[in-house]
Structure formats: structure tokens, C-alpha cells
Design a protein around this motif. Structure first.
Motif, PDB file in Angstrom:
ATOM      1  N   SER A   1      53.891  39.703  31.377  1.00  0.00           N
ATOM      2  CA  SER A   1      53.278  40.274  30.179  1.00  0.00           C
ATOM      3  C   SER A   1      53.589  39.457  28.928  1.00  0.00           C
ATOM      4  O   SER A   1      52.963  39.651  27.901  1.00  0.00           O
TER       5      SER A   1
ATOM      6  N   ARG B   1      50.168  36.593  27.105  1.00  0.00           N
ATOM      7  CA  ARG B   1      49.043  37.514  26.941  1.00  0.00           C
ATOM      8  C   ARG B   1      47.721  36.816  27.235  1.00  0.00           C
ATOM      9  O   ARG B   1      47.579  35.607  27.079  1.00  0.00           O
TER      10      ARG B   1
ATOM     11  N   ARG C   1      43.631  36.060  32.716  1.00  0.00           N
ATOM     12  CA  ARG C   1      42.551  36.699  33.453  1.00  0.00           C
ATOM     13  C   ARG C   1      42.792  36.696  34.964  1.00  0.00           C
ATOM     14  O   ARG C   1      42.154  37.446  35.693  1.00  0.00           O
TER      15      ARG C   1
ATOM     16  N   ASN D   1      51.200  43.746  32.735  1.00  0.00           N
ATOM     17  CA  ASN D   1      50.427  44.514  31.757  1.00  0.00           C
ATOM     18  C   ASN D   1      50.086  43.657  30.545  1.00  0.00           C
ATOM     19  O   ASN D   1      50.598  42.553  30.372  1.00  0.00           O
TER      20      ASN D   1
ATOM     21  N   ASN E   1      47.245  42.110  29.672  1.00  0.00           N
ATOM     22  CA  ASN E   1      46.489  40.891  29.939  1.00  0.00           C
ATOM     23  C   ASN E   1      45.004  41.242  30.041  1.00  0.00           C
ATOM     24  O   ASN E   1      44.582  42.306  29.549  1.00  0.00           O
ATOM     25  N   LYS E   2      44.243  40.400  30.700  1.00  0.00           N
ATOM     26  CA  LYS E   2      42.816  40.662  30.897  1.00  0.00           C
ATOM     27  C   LYS E   2      42.460  40.548  32.377  1.00  0.00           C
ATOM     28  O   LYS E   2      41.388  40.069  32.741  1.00  0.00           O
ATOM     29  N   ILE E   3      43.339  41.000  33.213  1.00  0.00           N
ATOM     30  CA  ILE E   3      43.175  40.860  34.663  1.00  0.00           C
ATOM     31  C   ILE E   3      42.079  41.795  35.165  1.00  0.00           C
ATOM     32  O   ILE E   3      42.010  42.969  34.781  1.00  0.00           O
ATOM     33  N   GLN E   4      41.228  41.262  36.039  1.00  0.00           N
ATOM     34  CA  GLN E   4      40.132  42.029  36.617  1.00  0.00           C
ATOM     35  C   GLN E   4      40.197  42.075  38.140  1.00  0.00           C
ATOM     36  O   GLN E   4      39.450  42.833  38.764  1.00  0.00           O
TER      37      GLN E   4
ATOM     38  N   ASN F   1      44.792  46.263  30.892  1.00  0.00           N
ATOM     39  CA  ASN F   1      44.064  45.131  31.458  1.00  0.00           C
ATOM     40  C   ASN F   1      42.578  45.454  31.457  1.00  0.00           C
ATOM     41  O   ASN F   1      42.137  46.343  30.713  1.00  0.00           O
ATOM     42  N   GLU F   2      41.799  44.768  32.283  1.00  0.00           N
ATOM     43  CA  GLU F   2      40.355  44.985  32.331  1.00  0.00           C
ATOM     44  C   GLU F   2      39.903  45.304  33.745  1.00  0.00           C
ATOM     45  O   GLU F   2      38.835  44.885  34.182  1.00  0.00           O
TER      46      GLU F   2
ATOM     47  N   ASN G   1      42.526  50.838  31.181  1.00  0.00           N
ATOM     48  CA  ASN G   1      41.703  49.903  31.938  1.00  0.00           C
ATOM     49  C   ASN G   1      40.265  50.406  31.899  1.00  0.00           C
ATOM     50  O   ASN G   1      39.917  51.227  31.048  1.00  0.00           O
TER      51      ASN G   1
END
Length: 258
Positions: free
Chosen positions: A18, A21, A24, A41, A43-46, A65-66, A88
Motif C-alpha cells: 500500500s 499507491r 493496477r 489496499n 491502489n487501483k487493482i482490478q 481499489n477498483e 471497491n
């Protein structure tokens, strides 16, 4: 991860990501077989395919995240105890809960600030499907909520549970008759010495007659009642139709004791 010698870190238990930042994607963590605590946590993880071989995880922080779908990504984490997925983009409540059903050790779960949290009876549905969860969205799961969830999503089982009950204690003073008036046994009266009451911390006064102490202890127990009917004397439906006469009152024996 791309520059370190991973073979030297196979015993890693903690992993923090984390601090960096905006990531992805995360490289596969399959080399960390004993990884137990993972923070990724903020971040922009999908995608969570990098976790498919981390079976020892007990705490997983994926909030902020995403993520839009976790199907097929977490069901192998059978020993997971803490899972944070708030903030999310999870939309399908049924699909998300189905992924978590195999987590029999899951105790803490956060799903708030996801579109699925807007579903009607969202909280009761999660409580019913995930009975091991004790803390949902930072609020303790109460016994009343569990009962409401059971009535809402499994009416038949709820009726069975409600039909199975135990008699509750009848708080009556010593020396008075308790329960039904059908109990015809004379009540024995006993004068209690001061200081012998049950449940306090006073010095217990011994009885001269041991039977008095046994009787006093018995009178503080819960009242039980059993009823017996001789079904051999009760006519069947066919017999009642053939005889075509008023049915006599059945003989029923009721016994009360402590």
C-alpha cells in the motif's frame, strides 16, 4: 519483485504494497507459499489472479481499489479470517457471497461502499450465507440479526428451530406451588436459615437434616412438565368415521417435577 531473488524469501509472512499507491497489477505471489498477511489496499487493482496459490492467507486487505468482480479469485482461501473489500466496485451480491462461502474461518468482513451494499436486505443476506462472520462492516453481528436472516431466507428451518425449545426457569418463592394448577402434590414448607441463600457470597449454614438441604436445592431448579397420552386408546380417522359418534375426551397424564 522483479529484481530480488525470490528464492530467498519463500518464508515471507507479511507483504505490504500500500505504500506504493496507484498500482493496477501485482506480480504473482505464488513463490510465497507461507504468506499469511497481505496489504495491497489503496491502489487501483482490478484483477486478483496473483493470489491463486497463496492458500495460507489469514488476513487480506483489498480495500480502496477498483475491483468489480472477485469470482474465482478467493474461494481457495479457506483459512482467511479477515477480509476487507470496502470502497471497491463490486456489484453482484450473490456472486460475491458465493465466492466467500467456503471461508469457514472468516470472522471479519467489510463490503460497505460497494454497489452491492445497496441491495435490499444486503446485511441479512450476508449474515445468512456466511454464518462464521462476527463483524460485518465494522458492526458486530447480533443474535437477533441471525434469527431475522434465518426467518427471511430459510423459513422452513426457522419454524423447525422455533418448534424445538426448552422450558424456562419459573421464578417462584420457596414453599409455593409453581406452574399448572393440575399439580396436586402437597407443597413441603421449609424455613431457610439466614445466610444460606443460593447465589450470594455469604457463609452457607449447614442443615441438621441432609434431606432439607437436598430439598432446598431441588426447589431452586427449573420446573419441568411432561404429558403422556395412551395412543392405543385414541381411535384412528377410519374408526371415527365408522363409529360415527362423538369422540370422548382423551386421558392425559401430566407430571411436574424439578
Amino acid at each position: 519483485l522483479s529484481i530480488i531473488n525470490i528464492k530467498k524469501f519463500v518464508t515471507v509472512l507479511f507483504f505490504f504494497s500500500s505504500s506504493t499507491r496507484g498500482q493496477r497489477s501485482i506480480p504473482s505471489l505464488s513463490q510465497f507459499h507461507r504468506l499469511r498477511y497481505l496489504w495491497i489496499n489503496n491502489n487501483k487493482i482490478q484483477d486478483l489472479t496473483f493470489l491463486i496459490k497463496n492458500y495460507c492467507l489469514t488476513e487480506l486487505y483489498l480495500n480502496n481499489n477498483e475491483l468489480t468482480d472477485i469470482a474465482g479469485a478467493l474461494k481457495h482461501l479457506c483459512v482467511l479470517r479477515i477480509l476487507l473489500l470496502h470502497n471497491n466496485q463490486l456489484k453482484k451480491l450473490g456472486k460475491t457471497v458465493k465466492e466467500l462461502k467456503g471461508m469457514i474461518s472468516l470472522q471479519t468482513l467489510n463490503l460497505f461502499h460497494n454497489p452491492l451494499a445497496q441491495d435490499p436486505d444486503y446485511r441479512l443476506y450476508v449474515i445468512y450465507c456466511l454464518p462464521s462472520v462476527q463483524l460485518l462492516d465494522r458492526q458486530s453481528v447480533t443474535q437477533r440479526e441471525r434469527a431475522s436472516a434465518l426467518r427471511l431466507y430459510n423459513r422452513k428451518r426457522s419454524c423447525v428451530v422455533q418448534s424445538i425449545a426448552f422450558g424456562k426457569r419459573v421464578n417462584t418463592p420457596l414453599g409455593t406451588a409453581a406452574g399448572s394448577s393440575r399439580c396436586t402434590q402437597p407443597v413441603r414448607r421449609l424455613m431457610m436459615p439466614s445466610g444460606c441463600e443460593f447465589g450470594d457470597r455469604t457463609i452457607k449454614v449447614p442443615y441438621e437434616n441432609p434431606e432439607d438441604a437436598v430439598f432446598l436445592r431441588a426447589m431452586t431448579r427449573s420446573l419441568m412438565e411432561f404429558s403422556f397420552v395412551d395412543w392405543n386408546k385414541v381411535p384412528t380417522c377410519q374408526e371415527r368415521r365408522l363409529e360415527n359418534k362423538a369422540e370422548a375426551a382423551h386421558e392425559k397424564l401430566t407430571v411436574q417435577f424439578r
